[in-house]
Design a protein around this motif. Structure first.
Motif, PDB file in Angstrom:
ATOM      1  N   THR A  79      79.694 -26.765  57.133  1.00  0.00           N
ATOM      2  CA  THR A  79      81.104 -26.836  57.518  1.00  0.00           C
ATOM      3  C   THR A  79      81.683 -28.199  57.183  1.00  0.00           C
ATOM      4  O   THR A  79      82.806 -28.303  56.669  1.00  0.00           O
ATOM      5  N   ASP A 115      82.228 -28.419  53.389  1.00  0.00           N
ATOM      6  CA  ASP A 115      83.364 -27.614  52.946  1.00  0.00           C
ATOM      7  C   ASP A 115      84.697 -28.255  53.304  1.00  0.00           C
ATOM      8  O   ASP A 115      85.677 -28.112  52.589  1.00  0.00           O
ATOM      9  N   ARG A 116      84.729 -28.978  54.397  1.00  0.00           N
ATOM     10  CA  ARG A 116      85.980 -29.587  54.851  1.00  0.00           C
ATOM     11  C   ARG A 116      86.231 -30.970  54.274  1.00  0.00           C
ATOM     12  O   ARG A 116      87.385 -31.387  54.165  1.00  0.00           O
ATOM     13  N   HIS A 117      85.188 -31.691  53.909  1.00  0.00           N
ATOM     14  CA  HIS A 117      85.373 -33.104  53.585  1.00  0.00           C
ATOM     15  C   HIS A 117      84.904 -33.515  52.201  1.00  0.00           C
ATOM     16  O   HIS A 117      85.271 -34.599  51.738  1.00  0.00           O
ATOM     17  N   LYS A 149      85.578 -32.780  48.760  1.00  0.00           N
ATOM     18  CA  LYS A 149      86.570 -32.057  47.973  1.00  0.00           C
ATOM     19  C   LYS A 149      86.463 -32.405  46.492  1.00  0.00           C
ATOM     20  O   LYS A 149      85.764 -33.346  46.103  1.00  0.00           O
ATOM     21  N   ASN A 196      83.565 -21.161  54.741  1.00  0.00           N
ATOM     22  CA  ASN A 196      84.924 -21.420  54.269  1.00  0.00           C
ATOM     23  C   ASN A 196      85.956 -20.697  55.110  1.00  0.00           C
ATOM     24  O   ASN A 196      87.142 -21.019  55.063  1.00  0.00           O
TER      25      ASN A 196
END
Length: 301
Positions: A38, A41-43, A45, A295
């Motif tokens: 998680t 996926d969030r950080h 990029k 995601n």
């Protein structure tokens, strides 16, 4: 083993892990994987080209998820390790290995922790890598911590009882120990190796002291950090204060708790694939990667 399927990750042609024949993980390992995936996926990029990779038992899942972003996403990236473990993970993942000497500014560093308090202060150094870990954390525009639910505390020292890891010059260790005993850590000890005679030696050739302090000291870890750094012979202290932007904790029920530096807190779950009550599957199948795409994780209502 994990299969590979084509997908769009971070806006580009990539690959992602599928769950065909996915290995089953224990509850703790599953929660580590869920937190790591998680956070990546969030950080991590597409615009991030220099990425710090930390140390510890959660970090292999960080690298696993980065590799799953695919060759296209990773072809122009360089990865900076905090120690031998993370270097090996980068190399085995066919990712480009770099050094902080070449890249003193890092876009994002993702690392584990031995414990995290309510203000995102961390104890790190259980694996004796905290000097390099702190260099990469400070070099990063964004520092993200990933861990399982056992590391989530209000006050440091609640669950991690070994004490504050302190890296010291070998020449000075006896004097540092004497000073620690005098300033509030009478149980401070030199960390000894488990399968060799003698002390643990860090990647930098230094010794490690583990120094437990009482709760009143751990309530203000920044002041304690400052006091410890002033001791002659101390190279670095495993208290990471005012550094992490967010901490991701994988929970036993397949949810993720996210705590932010500004005090905000999120509880994430997979609303797309709820686990029915009484289902025969292990609820940690969520964390194992089965029936959930991180995601699609959304805040709980």
């Amino acid at each position: 083993m994990w299969g590979i399927a084509g997908s769009e990750v971070n806006g580009g042609d990539s690959t992602e892990l599928t769950t065909d024949d996915a290995p089953k993980l224990s509850a703790i390992e599953g929660s580590k994987r869920l937190a790591a995936w998680t956070a990546v996926d969030r950080h991590v990029k597409s615009e991030h080209k220099v990425i710090g990779i930390g140390s510890g038992s959660t970090v292999p899942y960080v690298v696993e998820r980065i590799v799953a972003q695919g060759r296209e996403a990773n072809k122009d990236r360089v990865f900076i390790p905090t120690g031998f473990q993370s270097k090996e993970l980068i190399v085995k993942g066919n990712l480009l290995l770099g050094d902080v000497d070449q890249y003193p500014r890092i876009d994002v560093t993702v690392d584990g922790a031995d414990e995290v308090d309510k203000d995102l202060n961390c104890i790190k150094g259980g694996g004796a890598c905290h000097l390099r870990e702190k260099v990469l954390a400070e070099a990063a525009d964004t520092f993200i911590v990933v861990a399982d639910y056992r590391k989530n505390s209000d006050i440091l020292g609640t669950t991690y009882k070994a004490g504050v890891p302190i890296e010291v010059a070998p020449f000075a260790y006896a004097k540092v120990l004497q000073n620690l005993h005098a300033i509030g850590s009478p149980s401070a000890v030199l960390r000894m190796a488990q399968k060799k005679a003698g002390p643990v030696v860090s990647d930098n050739g230094n010794f490690i002291i583990d120094a437990p302090f009482p709760e009143e000291d751990m309530q203000d870890p920044y002041t304690l950090l400052t006091k410890l750094k002033m001791l002659t012979g101390v190279v670095e202290v495993g208290l990471f204060c005012h550094m992490a932007k967010a901490a991701y904790f994988g929970n036993q029920d397949g949810s993720i708790t996210v705590r932010w530096l500004d005090g905000n807190r999120e509880e994430l779950s997979s609303l797309s694939s709820p686990m029915p009550v009484g289902d025969e599957k292990n609820p940690l199948d969520y964390a194992n990667g089965n029936d959930v795409d991180v995601n699609e994780l959304e805040p709980k209502a």
